[in-house]
Design a protein around this motif. Structure first.
Motif, PDB file in Angstrom:
ATOM      1  N   UNK A 288       3.374  14.418  11.663  1.00 42.05           N
ATOM      2  CA  UNK A 288       2.285  13.565  11.178  1.00 42.05           C
ATOM      3  C   UNK A 288       0.958  13.874  11.817  1.00 42.05           C
TER       4      UNK A 288
ATOM      5  N   UNK B 235       6.315   1.081   7.285  1.00 42.46           N
ATOM      6  CA  UNK B 235       4.932   1.514   7.526  1.00 42.46           C
ATOM      7  C   UNK B 235       4.782   2.208   8.881  1.00 42.46           C
ATOM      8  N   UNK B 236       5.509   1.726   9.883  1.00 43.66           N
ATOM      9  CA  UNK B 236       5.471   2.297  11.223  1.00 43.66           C
ATOM     10  C   UNK B 236       5.862   3.774  11.197  1.00 43.66           C
ATOM     11  N   UNK B 237       6.821   4.115  10.338  1.00 41.58           N
ATOM     12  CA  UNK B 237       7.309   5.485  10.275  1.00 41.58           C
ATOM     13  C   UNK B 237       6.577   6.340   9.246  1.00 41.58           C
ATOM     14  N   UNK B 238       5.755   5.704   8.433  1.00 42.04           N
ATOM     15  CA  UNK B 238       5.086   6.473   7.388  1.00 42.04           C
ATOM     16  C   UNK B 238       3.862   7.168   7.957  1.00 42.04           C
ATOM     17  N   UNK B 239       3.644   8.364   7.501  1.00 45.19           N
ATOM     18  CA  UNK B 239       2.532   9.172   7.993  1.00 45.19           C
ATOM     19  C   UNK B 239       1.203   8.427   7.921  1.00 45.19           C
ATOM     20  N   UNK B 240       0.414   8.581   8.982  1.00 42.65           N
ATOM     21  CA  UNK B 240      -0.908   7.958   9.051  1.00 42.65           C
ATOM     22  C   UNK B 240      -1.779   8.380   7.877  1.00 42.65           C
ATOM     23  N   UNK B 241      -1.690   9.672   7.538  1.00 45.68           N
ATOM     24  CA  UNK B 241      -2.500  10.176   6.431  1.00 45.68           C
ATOM     25  C   UNK B 241      -2.079   9.540   5.117  1.00 45.68           C
ATOM     26  N   UNK B 242      -0.767   9.298   4.971  1.00 43.00           N
ATOM     27  CA  UNK B 242      -0.279   8.673   3.744  1.00 43.00           C
ATOM     28  C   UNK B 242      -0.830   7.261   3.631  1.00 43.00           C
ATOM     29  N   UNK B 243      -0.781   6.521   4.759  1.00 45.56           N
ATOM     30  CA  UNK B 243      -1.257   5.137   4.715  1.00 45.56           C
ATOM     31  C   UNK B 243      -2.760   5.093   4.465  1.00 45.56           C
TER      32      UNK B 243
ATOM     33  N   UNK C 297      -9.068   9.138  12.847  1.00 43.42           N
ATOM     34  CA  UNK C 297      -8.784   9.585  11.485  1.00 43.42           C
ATOM     35  C   UNK C 297      -9.188   8.558  10.426  1.00 43.42           C
TER      36      UNK C 297
ATOM     37  N   UNK D  31      10.046   9.739   5.519  1.00 38.27           N
ATOM     38  CA  UNK D  31      10.042   8.710   6.564  1.00 38.27           C
ATOM     39  C   UNK D  31      11.165   7.714   6.369  1.00 38.27           C
TER      40      UNK D  31
ATOM     41  N   UNK E 107       0.813  -1.218   0.000  1.00 42.83           N
ATOM     42  CA  UNK E 107       0.000   0.000   0.000  1.00 42.83           C
ATOM     43  C   UNK E 107       0.849   1.272   0.000  1.00 42.83           C
ATOM     44  N   UNK E 108       2.056   1.170   0.585  1.00 39.64           N
ATOM     45  CA  UNK E 108       2.893   2.368   0.616  1.00 39.64           C
ATOM     46  C   UNK E 108       3.565   2.570  -0.731  1.00 39.64           C
TER      47      UNK E 108
ATOM     48  N   UNK F  94      -4.457   7.384   2.850  1.00 44.17           N
ATOM     49  CA  UNK F  94      -4.619   7.733   1.434  1.00 44.17           C
ATOM     50  C   UNK F  94      -4.388   6.509   0.561  1.00 44.17           C
ATOM     51  N   UNK F  95      -3.329   5.736   0.883  1.00 47.74           N
ATOM     52  CA  UNK F  95      -3.050   4.547   0.083  1.00 47.74           C
ATOM     53  C   UNK F  95      -4.248   3.619   0.064  1.00 47.74           C
ATOM     54  N   UNK F  96      -4.852   3.427   1.227  1.00 45.14           N
ATOM     55  CA  UNK F  96      -5.978   2.501   1.272  1.00 45.14           C
ATOM     56  C   UNK F  96      -7.175   3.039   0.510  1.00 45.14           C
ATOM     57  N   UNK F  97      -7.330   4.355   0.495  1.00 44.03           N
ATOM     58  CA  UNK F  97      -8.413   4.913  -0.318  1.00 44.03           C
ATOM     59  C   UNK F  97      -8.146   4.620  -1.792  1.00 44.03           C
ATOM     60  N   UNK F  98      -6.872   4.828  -2.195  1.00 43.77           N
ATOM     61  CA  UNK F  98      -6.490   4.573  -3.578  1.00 43.77           C
ATOM     62  C   UNK F  98      -6.756   3.115  -3.942  1.00 43.77           C
TER      63      UNK F  98
ATOM     64  N   UNK G 287       1.410   4.022  -4.115  1.00 43.64           N
ATOM     65  CA  UNK G 287       1.128   5.430  -4.404  1.00 43.64           C
ATOM     66  C   UNK G 287       2.283   6.109  -5.132  1.00 43.64           C
TER      67      UNK G 287
ATOM     68  N   UNK H 185      -5.866  16.015   4.753  1.00 42.53           N
ATOM     69  CA  UNK H 185      -7.188  15.656   5.284  1.00 42.53           C
ATOM     70  C   UNK H 185      -8.280  16.338   4.470  1.00 42.53           C
TER      71      UNK H 185
END
Lengths: 284, 415
Positions: free
Chosen positions: A219, B240-248, B355, A262, A34-35, B250-254, A38, A240
């Protein structure tokens, strides 16, 4: 089970072994895909959130930098970048100084009420963000700190201190305080002894705590949603509203940039952790 | 020349050593405490006070007592049966006139509307006509709005005129006062918060189980592989632990949206009709939250598994256990602390989530946290938001104490 299969392994054991490996591979894929998905999508030439036919056939026309261009020319995005850095850096400085000093006290086993103090100082990390944000919103608006930079910075500093406290306290575990006494008996002032003996040892902890505090603020979006006005909008806050209101692939470009950040932070923290373990004589 | 029994050892300045030692100990303790003080004060002001302020708000009830002081006093003598006497109506009319001048009747209107729906308009329309009311006030008020002819209205005003109220907590637990003043459950179709709390616990439990099923084998692999490989694979967990919550998110929305990556793949293989609704419902919330919280399961499991000597399993095998028995009887019991730590951590984090459910949850995937935000930002019922928040905080604190008992806060590891 992870060591290569022994030659005497039965059929069932072999089957299980490969099933197990396949399952783990799928979980790793679930974690990382998922990361990664994008990143190519952020170079989409079309305003879609999915792969176009041109992208799948690697047609150069299917790719473009238009969303990055969009990001770097948009006033609101650039302002959010500025805000994010201003807020995160200020909050990190406050959290790091206060957290490090406190950790020096918390690391002493003879500190009175140590467990209770530790619990209280860690609490911003445990309380769900939505509750912290709600409490801060009620209280900060009643004292006029809502919708100000100071309010957001103080809130983020509070959320970041537990990470500094934990990482710095961890580096002090097993520290031999007779080293400080030795330095002082050789004529060092307490300040000099601190900077020459304690500081080099805790520096990796301080830096990784600061990085945790930074990423926490960088974040963080819940507190920002409640406390920040239009002037204080940060990158996550802008994302957001990007997701909720006017969804555009610019978000994917921003997300890709954030993933790059990150990765850089992850590598730094990992290197620091190994250095700290080496300095303290623990095997890395 | 033996020293007398009462002459204790003394230091250079003539003080007994014992006393001197105690002074030094006290100074050490004081120094340690002084080091902690700045942060302690900072956290109290910026964090602890706001949390307590929120708790205070959940029982705070100033509106009726402040805006309707005469009515409050007159109602004290009322026995609560039938309609209150004329004196109460007269006091109420006087309060309304004054409230209209000070523009404070709106607060009472909002406050009473939480108790009885429709009271907002009753109070507001009465306030508009308050100056023209004439004695006997009982008749003229009932004429202005029929609500004033209902004893229940006055019972509610009497009950809610105190400085503090339990009514926000009652609402947050889907309870209400019935006509005779007893506390009862809301009728089933009007319950909002109990089903929401159930859903929050159920979805959090589900996310916990999913992360455990996905995380356990991976943690085991990381703990048993040679360091060279496990360090590489660890990056896949830490990124993933360090990646922004909003980014993750967003990925799931995509990925999950109906024209998204996953559905495009499904449609490619099974035709357009096979597209699934994966977002704006509970499925989306569970998938995205499981992904986001998986590292929090893997990391504690990994750190426990790392301490289990691999020889135990080999010993069990060499004593004749088949691999599954050896795993079940020897390895698994030793991982229980890790399972407990990971599961509690994931569960605690999930029940406070906001969120991700807000962005991918749609209407059916919302959790308690989302309702707290809704009451702060949209319905502006801060008392109810504070009560919900306090209840949520209470559950987290209880779970956290369990966590601390089982694992200890000092053992919390980062990265």
């Amino acid at each position: 089970m992870m060591t290569p299969l022994p030659p005497y392994a039965g059929k069932l054991e072999r089957a299980w072994h490969w099933f197990y490996r396949g399952f783990c591979a799928l979980v790793f894929f679930f974690l990382i895909a998922p990361i990664l998905v994008i990143i190519p999508l952020s170079f989409n030439a079309e305003p879609y959130f999915t792969f176009t036919r041109e992208m799948l056939t690697f047609d150069p026309d299917g790719y473009s930098l238009r969303w990055y261009q969009d990001f770097f020319t948009s006033e609101s995005w650039l302002r959010s970048v500025r805000n994010s850095f201003v807020i995160a850096i200020s909050a990190t400085m406050v959290a790091t100084v206060l957290g490090t000093v406190a950790a020096l006290g918390l690391a002493r086993s003879y500190l009175p009420f140590r467990a209770a103090l530790m619990g209280l100082l860690i609490s911003p990390m445990i309380v769900p963000l939505i509750i912290s944000a709600a409490g801060m919103y009620f209280f900060y608006s009643s004292i006029g700190l809502a919708q100000t930079f100071v309010g957001v910075i103080l809130a983020h500093a509070a959320l970041g201190t537990p990470f500094v406290v934990i990482t710095v306290t961890a580096t002090l575990i097993g520290f031999d305080y007779s080293l400080v006494r030795a330095a002082q008996s050789l004529g060092a002032t307490p300040t000099y002894a601190f900077f020459k003996v304690i500081m080099p040892l805790i520096t990796p902890g301080v830096i990784s705590g600061a990085l945790f505090a930074f990423i926490t603020s960088f974040d963080e979006v819940v507190v920002v949603l409640f406390l920040a006005g239009v002037e204080q909008r940060t990158i996550p806050r802008e994302m957001w509203s990007g997701i909720r209101e006017h969804i555009s692939p610019t978000i994917l470009a921003v997300a890709t940039i954030l993933v790059a950040i990150s990765i850089a932070l992850l590598v730094t923290v990992e290197l620091l952790r190994r250095r700290s373990a080496r300095l303290r004589g623990l095997s890395s | 020349m033996t020293p007398a029994p009462d002459t204790a050892m003394v230091t250079a300045d003539g003080l007994p050593l014992k006393l001197k030692l105690r002074q030094a100990e006290r100074r050490k303790k004081l120094t340690a405490f002084l080091l902690v003080t700045p942060l302690l004060l900072f956290i109290i002001v910026t964090f602890v006070v706001p949390i307590f302020d929120m708790m205070r708000r959940s029982i705070d009830n100033p509106e009726i007592g402040e805006v309707l002081p005469r009515t409050t006093e007159a109602l004290q003598a009322w026995d609560g049966r039938d309609l209150p006497p004329e004196s109460v109506y007269a006091a109420f009319a006087a309060d309304m006139v004054e409230g209209r001048e000070n523009r404070t009747t709106g607060r009472v209107a909002t406050r009473l509307n939480y108790e009885i729906s429709g009271m907002r308009s009753a109070v507001n329309s009465t306030a508009r006509r308050a100056a023209r009311l004439e004695a006997p006030f009982k008749e003229s008020l009932i004429e202005t709005h029929a609500r004033w002819g209902d004893p229940y209205t006055w019972q509610v005003i009497q009950r809610e005129s105190g400085r503090f109220t339990a009514s926000y907590y009652l609402s947050a637990l889907d309870l209400r006062y019935d006509e005779s003043g007893r506390i009862t459950l809301q009728p089933e179709e009007q319950r909002i918060y109990l089903p929401l709390a159930l859903r929050t616990f159920w979805l959090s439990g589900l996310v916990t189980v999913i992360t455990l099923i996905l995380g356990f084998p991976v943690a085991y692999m990381l703990a048993t592989l040679p360091l060279r490989y496990s360090n590489l694979l660890m990056i896949l967990v830490l990124l993933p632990f360090w990646t922004s919550l909003l980014v993750r998110t967003t990925s799931w929305i995509v990925i999950l949206q109906s024209q998204g990556v996953f559905n495009d793949i499904v449609a490619f293989f099974f035709g357009e009709g096979a597209r699934m609704q994966l977002m704006h419902n509970q499925i989306g919330t569970v998938i995205a939250m499981s992904h986001i919280l998986l590292p929090f399961m893997i990391l504690p499991l990994y750190s426990v598994m790392k301490t289990i000597p691999p020889g135990y399993m080999r010993a069990a095998r060499s004593l004749g256990a088949n691999p599954f028995t050896a795993f079940r009887r020897v390895y698994l019991p030793q991982t229980i602390p890790g399972i407990g730590a990971g599961a509690l951590l994931v569960f605690i984090l999930s029940i406070g989530y906001y969120i991700t459910p807000a962005l991918v949850g749609g209407r059916t995937g919302q959790l308690v946290g989302n309702l707290v935000a809704f009451h702060i930002q949209n319905s502006l019922n801060w008392g109810l938001a504070a009560a919900l928040g306090t209840l949520l905080l209470g559950s987290v604190v209880i779970l956290y104490f369990v966590y601390n008992r089982l694992i200890g806060i000092d053992n919390m590891k980062l990265g």
